[in-house]
Design a protein around this motif. Structure first.
Motif, PDB file in Angstrom:
ATOM      1  N   MET A   1      53.903  20.940  13.115  1.00 41.39           N
ATOM      2  CA  MET A   1      52.514  20.812  13.102  1.00 41.39           C
ATOM      3  C   MET A   1      51.315  21.935  13.072  1.00 41.39           C
ATOM      4  N   PHE A   2      51.848  22.536  14.288  1.00 36.68           N
ATOM      5  CA  PHE A   2      51.009  23.895  14.509  1.00 36.68           C
ATOM      6  C   PHE A   2      51.139  24.884  13.255  1.00 36.68           C
ATOM      7  N   SER A   3      52.114  24.935  12.961  1.00 35.81           N
ATOM      8  CA  SER A   3      52.373  26.003  11.671  1.00 35.81           C
ATOM      9  C   SER A   3      51.883  25.742  10.496  1.00 35.81           C
ATOM     10  N   SER A   4      51.800  24.384  10.157  1.00 34.10           N
ATOM     11  CA  SER A   4      51.039  23.798   9.124  1.00 34.10           C
ATOM     12  C   SER A   4      49.516  23.415   9.311  1.00 34.10           C
ATOM     13  N   LYS A   5      49.112  23.572  10.306  1.00 33.48           N
ATOM     14  CA  LYS A   5      47.716  23.196  10.894  1.00 33.48           C
ATOM     15  C   LYS A   5      47.445  21.597  10.473  1.00 33.48           C
ATOM     16  N   LEU A   6      48.421  20.696  10.940  1.00 38.75           N
ATOM     17  CA  LEU A   6      48.120  19.605  10.427  1.00 38.75           C
ATOM     18  C   LEU A   6      47.346  18.872  11.602  1.00 38.75           C
TER      19      LEU A   6
ATOM     20  N   LEU B   1      54.833  31.748  15.713  1.00 35.00           N
ATOM     21  CA  LEU B   1      54.704  31.404  14.209  1.00 35.00           C
ATOM     22  C   LEU B   1      55.640  32.862  13.717  1.00 35.00           C
ATOM     23  N   HIS B   2      55.168  33.796  14.276  1.00 36.94           N
ATOM     24  CA  HIS B   2      55.876  35.154  13.693  1.00 36.94           C
ATOM     25  C   HIS B   2      57.428  34.917  13.778  1.00 36.94           C
ATOM     26  N   LEU B   3      57.797  34.448  15.189  1.00 33.92           N
ATOM     27  CA  LEU B   3      59.557  34.368  15.302  1.00 33.92           C
ATOM     28  C   LEU B   3      59.719  32.877  14.506  1.00 33.92           C
TER      29      LEU B   3
ATOM     30  N   GLN C   1      48.693  44.498  22.961  1.00 33.55           N
ATOM     31  CA  GLN C   1      48.936  43.389  23.526  1.00 33.55           C
ATOM     32  C   GLN C   1      48.068  43.093  25.014  1.00 33.55           C
ATOM     33  N   ALA C   2      47.508  41.991  24.902  1.00 37.17           N
ATOM     34  CA  ALA C   2      46.489  41.718  26.139  1.00 37.17           C
ATOM     35  C   ALA C   2      47.154  42.070  27.430  1.00 37.17           C
ATOM     36  N   SER C   3      46.598  42.990  28.272  1.00 36.44           N
ATOM     37  CA  SER C   3      46.805  42.956  29.702  1.00 36.44           C
ATOM     38  C   SER C   3      46.643  42.049  30.533  1.00 36.44           C
TER      39      SER C   3
ATOM     40  N   VAL D   1      44.056  42.376  17.511  1.00 35.76           N
ATOM     41  CA  VAL D   1      44.838  41.724  18.444  1.00 35.76           C
ATOM     42  C   VAL D   1      45.863  40.711  17.605  1.00 35.76           C
ATOM     43  N   GLY D   2      45.743  40.678  16.280  1.00 33.84           N
ATOM     44  CA  GLY D   2      46.689  40.039  15.394  1.00 33.84           C
ATOM     45  C   GLY D   2      48.058  40.784  15.433  1.00 33.84           C
ATOM     46  N   VAL D   3      48.998  40.151  15.420  1.00 31.59           N
ATOM     47  CA  VAL D   3      50.288  40.815  15.946  1.00 31.59           C
ATOM     48  C   VAL D   3      50.932  41.104  14.566  1.00 31.59           C
ATOM     49  N   TYR D   4      51.533  42.335  14.258  1.00 35.32           N
ATOM     50  CA  TYR D   4      52.149  42.827  13.207  1.00 35.32           C
ATOM     51  C   TYR D   4      53.654  43.493  13.625  1.00 35.32           C
TER      52      TYR D   4
ATOM     53  N   VAL E   1      42.969  32.217  19.630  1.00 30.29           N
ATOM     54  CA  VAL E   1      42.675  33.528  19.928  1.00 30.29           C
ATOM     55  C   VAL E   1      41.205  34.168  19.296  1.00 30.29           C
ATOM     56  N   GLY E   2      41.071  33.730  17.848  1.00 22.86           N
ATOM     57  CA  GLY E   2      40.011  34.194  17.319  1.00 22.86           C
ATOM     58  C   GLY E   2      38.637  33.411  18.018  1.00 22.86           C
ATOM     59  N   ILE E   3      39.017  32.099  18.165  1.00 25.33           N
ATOM     60  CA  ILE E   3      37.888  31.239  18.873  1.00 25.33           C
ATOM     61  C   ILE E   3      37.467  31.715  20.201  1.00 25.33           C
TER      62      ILE E   3
HETATM   63  N1  LIG Z   1      47.707  41.106  21.057  1.00 23.28           N
HETATM   64  C1  LIG Z   1      48.112  39.924  22.121  1.00 23.28           C
HETATM   65  O1  LIG Z   1      48.075  39.795  23.036  1.00 23.28           O
HETATM   66  C2  LIG Z   1      48.208  38.587  21.208  1.00 23.28           C
HETATM   67  C3  LIG Z   1      48.185  37.484  22.142  1.00 23.28           C
HETATM   68  C4  LIG Z   1      48.038  36.103  21.557  1.00 23.28           C
HETATM   69  C5  LIG Z   1      48.423  36.116  20.037  1.00 23.28           C
HETATM   70  N2  LIG Z   1      48.184  37.122  19.241  1.00 23.28           N
HETATM   71  C6  LIG Z   1      48.047  37.072  17.967  1.00 23.28           C
HETATM   72  O2  LIG Z   1      46.716  36.971  17.389  1.00 23.28           O
HETATM   73  C7  LIG Z   1      46.844  36.144  16.118  1.00 23.28           C
HETATM   74  C8  LIG Z   1      46.277  34.742  16.234  1.00 23.28           C
HETATM   75  O3  LIG Z   1      47.128  33.861  17.144  1.00 23.28           O
HETATM   76  P1  LIG Z   1      46.394  32.367  17.254  1.00 23.28           P
HETATM   77  O4  LIG Z   1      47.286  31.652  18.233  1.00 23.28           O
HETATM   78  O5  LIG Z   1      45.146  31.971  17.290  1.00 23.28           O
HETATM   79  O6  LIG Z   1      47.174  31.834  15.543  1.00 23.28           O
HETATM   80  P2  LIG Z   1      46.754  30.697  14.645  1.00 23.28           P
HETATM   81  O7  LIG Z   1      47.912  30.778  13.693  1.00 23.28           O
HETATM   82  O8  LIG Z   1      46.676  29.554  15.203  1.00 23.28           O
HETATM   83  O9  LIG Z   1      45.418  31.244  14.005  1.00 23.28           O
HETATM   84  C9  LIG Z   1      45.489  32.291  12.870  1.00 23.28           C
HETATM   85  C10 LIG Z   1      44.343  31.767  12.068  1.00 23.28           C
HETATM   86  O10 LIG Z   1      43.856  32.860  11.108  1.00 23.28           O
HETATM   87  C11 LIG Z   1      43.392  32.300   9.606  1.00 23.28           C
HETATM   88  N3  LIG Z   1      43.749  33.099   8.653  1.00 23.28           N
HETATM   89  C12 LIG Z   1      44.795  33.270   7.942  1.00 23.28           C
HETATM   90  N4  LIG Z   1      44.810  34.401   6.949  1.00 23.28           N
HETATM   91  C13 LIG Z   1      43.374  34.772   7.425  1.00 23.28           C
HETATM   92  C14 LIG Z   1      42.540  35.888   7.039  1.00 23.28           C
HETATM   93  N5  LIG Z   1      42.869  36.500   5.909  1.00 23.28           N
HETATM   94  N6  LIG Z   1      41.285  36.000   7.344  1.00 23.28           N
HETATM   95  C15 LIG Z   1      40.756  35.291   8.343  1.00 23.28           C
HETATM   96  N7  LIG Z   1      41.422  34.204   8.746  1.00 23.28           N
HETATM   97  C16 LIG Z   1      42.700  34.060   8.280  1.00 23.28           C
HETATM   98  C17 LIG Z   1      44.293  31.077   9.954  1.00 23.28           C
HETATM   99  O11 LIG Z   1      43.777  30.009   8.816  1.00 23.28           O
HETATM  100  C18 LIG Z   1      44.368  30.453  11.342  1.00 23.28           C
HETATM  101  O12 LIG Z   1      43.474  29.438  11.399  1.00 23.28           O
HETATM  102  C19 LIG Z   1      48.374  36.237  15.991  1.00 23.28           C
HETATM  103  O13 LIG Z   1      48.638  37.158  15.081  1.00 23.28           O
HETATM  104  C20 LIG Z   1      49.238  36.236  17.287  1.00 23.28           C
HETATM  105  O14 LIG Z   1      50.404  36.682  17.271  1.00 23.28           O
HETATM  106  C21 LIG Z   1      48.067  38.523  20.033  1.00 23.28           C
END
Ligand SMILES: NC(=O)c1ccc[n+]([C@@H]2O[C@H](COP(=O)([O-])OP(=O)(O)OC[C@H]3O[C@@H](n4cnc5c(N)ncnc54)[C@H](O)[C@@H]3O)[C@@H](O)[C@H]2O)c1
Ligand SMILES: [Zn+2]
Ligand SMILES: [Zn+2]
Length: 384
Positions: free
Chosen positions: A364-369, A42-44, A324-326, A298-301, A189-191
């Motif tokens: 769909m994935f971007s808008s969480k539909l 989604l960042h791309l 980034q995950a190894s 692990v959130g990407v910036y 990822v969070g799950i």
């Molecule tokens: N470091 C790595 O190796 C690695 C690998 C995979 C993904 N990622 C990164 O992990 C992140 C999550 O990936 P994903 O596939 O789960 O993405 P995703 O878009 O499906 O999920 C992100 C979730 O964060 C929620 N969110 C938005 N703002 C928030 C806030 N302020 N507080 C709490 N939640 C908030 C959104 O509602 C969404 O459900 C992305 O930044 C992705 O680039 C990193």
């Protein structure tokens, strides 16, 4: 062959592209059988990653069948079913030798911080990705891993990124027995991170997101407390309040640059791109962890600057850990966890979509539909 073709922000198309070719004796060509869309895509998709060129094929989470190998490939053979870690790694450099496969010094000539990543712009090395019928896999003696007999392909594709990333988020958090962990983000990822925190001995796991359906999912999947930050005045005060005003022992940022929750961050980081994405979750993480705590990111910036409360990092004496995950380092243990039923990653896959319909899948994935958690794209040959 059919492949995703990036046309500009929020525009991907599936079109015909030339077949990838062996360019180096250690290359392999893989016929893709499954390829996921990730939050990182989604960042791309949103145009937030510098040097994302029109015509690029995204896709760093894929599995497939080895179609062709270069003359020096001996670890896999034609016909093998392989899962391919999202990091492209040489396996030999200073960093790969330490297990830092995401930081390979050889595979990305465009950057010094991160190694190569499939389908992740020219800042990620300029490699085309696996949201296609075929993909070129460099360093094929290093990354591709034969999928164990009997493993469900949906589990295998989740082992290319989501499982190791969630696991590494928990590992980097340095969780001590009984710790209270807060995870920002209930995407895949969070799950997975929330689920893995228990494996490291957490005593309490709390997840925040804005989507009820995702909070509901993670509550069941990871057996954790969940809260919707849209219903709070201030998530930082809320977390302090539910942790005896101490703050969480560790906080995981599983959100990254697309974060919602702050108008200022959204305008500067997502709309006008004055900073490299919105750092809202990172602010909340730094401010809601207790003094001396650990923030695992692990959130990407993006590679450029962010407005981050670094002063609070200093004054609170925090440890920030991020990467980034190894994938390759973690795979042996995680394959076992899947085989033993400790982790069930395929449960996160909510949508199976033909590759040809990738544009709709991105929307769909971007808008969480449609209650989407994780979509997987399936090329025509894998549907026969
Ligand atoms: N470091 C790595 O190796 C690695 C690998 C995979 C993904 N990622 C990164 O992990 C992140 C999550 O990936 P994903 O596939 O789960 O993405 P995703 O878009 O499906 O999920 C992100 C979730 O964060 C929620 N969110 C938005 N703002 C928030 C806030 N302020 N507080 C709490 N939640 C908030 C959104 O509602 C969404 O459900 C992305 O930044 C992705 O680039 C990193
Ligand atoms: Zn990913
Ligand atoms: Zn290397």
């Amino acid at each position: 062959m059919l492949a995703i073709n990036y046309r500009g922000p929020q525009r991907v198309r599936v079109s015909h592209k030339p077949m990838p070719e062996i360019k180096h004796p250690e290359d392999a060509i893989v016929r893709v059988t499954r390829s996921c869309i990730c939050g990182s895509d989604l960042h791309l998709y949103n145009g937030n990653v510098p040097d994302t060129r029109v015509g690029m094929t995204f896709g760093h989470e894929f599995i497939g069948i080895v179609e062709e190998i270069g003359s020096e490939v001996h670890k896999v053979k034609v016909g093998d079913h392989v899962l391919v870690p999202f990091n492209i790694a040489c396996g030999k450099c200073h960093f790969c030798r330490q297990g830092l496969f995401g930081n390979c010094h050889e595979s990305n000539t465009q950057a010094t911080a991160v190694g190569g990543i499939f389908g992740y712009s020219h800042t990620g090395g300029g490699y085309d990705g696996g949201q296609a019928e075929f993909v070129r896999v460099p360093y094929a003696n290093v990354g591709p891993t034969v999928i164990p007999t009997g493993m469900d392909p949906d589990d295998a594709v989740m082992l290319t990124d989501v499982v190791p990333t969630g696991y590494q988020a928990a590992e980097m958090a340095g969780i001590q027995p009984g710790d209270t962990v807060v995870v920002f983000g209930a995407g895949p990822v969070g799950i997975m991170a929330a689920r893995c925190c228990w494996l490291f001995g957490a005593g309490r796991v709390i997840v925040l997101d804005q989507y009820e359906y995702r909070l509901e999912f993670v509550r069941n999947y990871a057996n954790c407390e969940v809260y919707n930050f849209k219903e709070m005045d201030d998530p930082v005060v809320f977390i302090k309040k539910i942790t005896d005003w101490m703050g969480a022992d560790v906080v995981i940022d599983a959100v990254g640059a697309e974060a919602a929750g702050s108008a200022l961050q959204t305008i500067t980081g997502r709309k006008t791109l004055l900073q490299a994405g919105s750092a809202t979750a990172l602010h909340w993480a730094i401010n809601s962890v207790k003094k001396g705590g650990i923030v695992s990111i692990v959130g990407v910036y993006g590679p450029t600057d962010n407005l981050v409360p670094i002063g609070n990092v200093v004054n609170k004496g925090l440890t920030l850990r991020a990467n980034q995950a190894s994938v390759k380092r973690l795979l042996p243990r995680l394959i076992e966890h899947v085989q033993n039923g400790i982790l069930n990653p395929k449960a996160l896959i909510t949508h199976r979509i033909p590759l040809e319909e990738a544009a709709d899948a991105y929307r769909m994935f971007s808008s969480k539909l449609d209650n989407c958690i994780k979509p997987v794209l399936i090329p025509p040959s894998a549907r026969m």
